[in-house]
Write a protein that holds these residues in place. Sequence first.
Motif, PDB file in Angstrom:
ATOM      1  N   LYS A  53       0.829  -1.215   0.000  1.00  0.00           N
ATOM      2  CA  LYS A  53       0.000   0.000   0.000  1.00  0.00           C
ATOM      3  C   LYS A  53       0.855   1.253   0.000  1.00  0.00           C
ATOM      4  O   LYS A  53       0.564   2.209  -0.740  1.00  0.00           O
ATOM      5  CB  LYS A  53      -0.950   0.007   1.202  1.00  0.00           C
ATOM      6  N   LYS A  54       1.902   1.285   0.805  1.00  0.00           N
ATOM      7  CA  LYS A  54       2.763   2.472   0.843  1.00  0.00           C
ATOM      8  C   LYS A  54       3.458   2.683  -0.499  1.00  0.00           C
ATOM      9  O   LYS A  54       3.500   3.802  -1.005  1.00  0.00           O
ATOM     10  CB  LYS A  54       3.790   2.356   1.973  1.00  0.00           C
ATOM     11  N   ILE A  58       2.119   5.975  -2.368  1.00  0.00           N
ATOM     12  CA  ILE A  58       3.076   7.056  -2.135  1.00  0.00           C
ATOM     13  C   ILE A  58       4.040   7.232  -3.311  1.00  0.00           C
ATOM     14  O   ILE A  58       4.460   8.346  -3.594  1.00  0.00           O
ATOM     15  CB  ILE A  58       3.856   6.817  -0.813  1.00  0.00           C
TER      16      ILE A  58
END
Length: 177
Positions: A53-54, A58
């Motif tokens: 997810k990061k 991001i």
Amino acid sequence: MYQYVLAIHIIFVVCWMAGLFYIVRLFIYHREAQDKPEPARTILSEQFEIIEKKLWWIIATPSMYFVIVAGATMLHLNPALWKMPWLHVKLTFVIGLIAYHFICQKIMKQMAKGVYKWTSIQLRLWNELATIILFAIVFLVVLKSALNWIFGVIGIILFSLIIMSAVKIYKYFREKK
């Protein structure tokens, strides 16, 4: 101004491709973690979900949008590019890469729900597709030829066969251990 936008475009292409290459590598490890006994399976899966997810939200996804905006800006600043046939072929590959991006996002969401539709070998092969698309785009941009890209595609197909063979050889030696 065009050169600055081009530099930004190239920087974020590198970031986006790094994100795409790494996310699928994480998918492979995440998938293989499902073969581990508990509690390792749960611990590893939870960690992979956090990392995925990061990386995705991001780095990979924002980079994709910067690439698109910078590319569109370059076309706005230099509309003569629209008349170049190689650009149309490149944009076709870019659309393919964007589709690849969203398929990866779908895989990530499925894995977060505990759905593992892809084997680790299928994911390894999937990872090579981004490499092949990247090769096609770079050759088109450097050669600036809509015709010579055909030779590039032939080369990409041969390169793909080599990669698939390497994956099969890797699998053979990995299973032999």
